[in-house]
Motif scaffolding. Sequence first.
Motif, mmCIF file in Angstrom:
data_model
loop_
_atom_site.group_PDB
_atom_site.id
_atom_site.type_symbol
_atom_site.label_atom_id
_atom_site.label_comp_id
_atom_site.label_asym_id
_atom_site.label_seq_id
_atom_site.Cartn_x
_atom_site.Cartn_y
_atom_site.Cartn_z
ATOM 1 N N ILE A 187 33.931 62.619 52.813
ATOM 2 C CA ILE A 187 32.958 61.479 52.875
ATOM 3 C C ILE A 187 31.907 61.345 54.018
ATOM 4 O O ILE A 187 31.114 61.295 53.883
ATOM 5 N N LEU A 188 32.879 61.322 55.215
ATOM 6 C CA LEU A 188 32.247 61.048 56.348
ATOM 7 C C LEU A 188 31.767 62.275 57.065
ATOM 8 O O LEU A 188 32.163 63.337 56.702
ATOM 9 N N ASN A 211 36.914 67.156 60.330
ATOM 10 C CA ASN A 211 36.590 65.670 60.862
ATOM 11 C C ASN A 211 35.975 65.535 61.993
ATOM 12 O O ASN A 211 35.875 66.405 62.899
ATOM 13 N N SER A 212 35.439 64.300 62.234
ATOM 14 C CA SER A 212 34.369 64.200 63.485
ATOM 15 C C SER A 212 35.241 64.292 64.665
ATOM 16 O O SER A 212 34.804 64.917 65.630
ATOM 17 N N PHE A 239 28.506 66.693 55.073
ATOM 18 C CA PHE A 239 27.351 67.532 55.415
ATOM 19 C C PHE A 239 27.665 69.071 54.818
ATOM 20 O O PHE A 239 26.942 69.929 54.276
ATOM 21 N N ILE A 240 28.906 69.550 55.087
ATOM 22 C CA ILE A 240 29.617 70.805 54.481
ATOM 23 C C ILE A 240 29.280 70.630 53.076
ATOM 24 O O ILE A 240 28.764 71.715 52.372
ATOM 25 N N ILE A 241 29.908 69.655 52.384
ATOM 26 C CA ILE A 241 29.544 69.585 50.770
ATOM 27 C C ILE A 241 28.225 69.567 50.511
ATOM 28 O O ILE A 241 27.862 70.360 49.426
ATOM 29 N N LEU A 242 27.293 68.956 50.991
ATOM 30 C CA LEU A 242 25.782 69.066 50.794
ATOM 31 C C LEU A 242 25.380 70.308 50.777
ATOM 32 O O LEU A 242 24.404 70.856 50.063
ATOM 33 N N LEU A 243 25.647 71.034 52.052
ATOM 34 C CA LEU A 243 25.001 72.219 52.096
ATOM 35 C C LEU A 243 25.450 73.260 51.236
ATOM 36 O O LEU A 243 24.985 74.096 50.610
ATOM 37 N N ILE A 244 26.887 73.017 50.726
ATOM 38 C CA ILE A 244 27.427 73.866 49.723
ATOM 39 C C ILE A 244 26.738 73.896 48.401
ATOM 40 O O ILE A 244 26.331 74.674 47.509
#
Length: 253
Positions: free
Chosen positions: A12-13, A227-228, A18-23
Amino acid sequence: MIYVFKFITNLILPPGCFIILLIALGVLQYKREKRLPKLALIVVVLIYITSIPLTANFIIHSLEYKFNPPSKLEGDVIVMLGGGASLSSPDISGIGSLSGSSANRLLTTARLHNKTKLPIIISGGSVYGESGTEAEIAKRQLIDLGLDEKDIIQEDKSRTTTENALYTSKLMEEHHFSKPILVTSAFHMERSIINFTNANIKNAIPYPADYFTNAKLTIGFESFVPNSSSFDTTVIALHEYLGMLQLWIKSII
């Protein structure tokens, strides 16, 4: 169950989201245009690789274990390098406090002093306008821990590791010190030794502190979850390698 929650939280963080969004964007584009979005795929791979513990631990570990703490402490002064400080955050005996790395270095320095009774040089100025003077804050905190003010020497002008070495060299000459026990974060030690050697301090004794990794690396499921903090660790390690590359280029020009 706790690991499931940690896994979901990391997705979620940032950078997981960002990875999930780009995929997701890549899948939508493929459905519309029947072709893979190469740029998005490259970005996803780069973000993923640089933000997983496997990469972060491997790259920082390669720096942290170049030097081991010596079994005998035979120096004549302890030199602590600063690693960041805030200017106006509240502290027990004043304002301004050290960052996590600096605080770990400070703790190691205090413990070494208690063992050896050697004097201390704290090297670190104010790097940015909003950052505190590291040597000044560290001195105050060491006194809070029970150290005698007369055993602490401030070097409060340096803003880089190169300046740490140059200004410390002058102080050592002034106080007739010749064999420093050098305390800094383990990941920062190799670049520090190079700088101190360049400043004609060729017999510094490395005493690394502030480790990110265990002596022996292990790989588990969590090693592949982005993770960040892992992204930050990767950036720290790359910064060290970039700094050493810069020193090498200077040496051959």
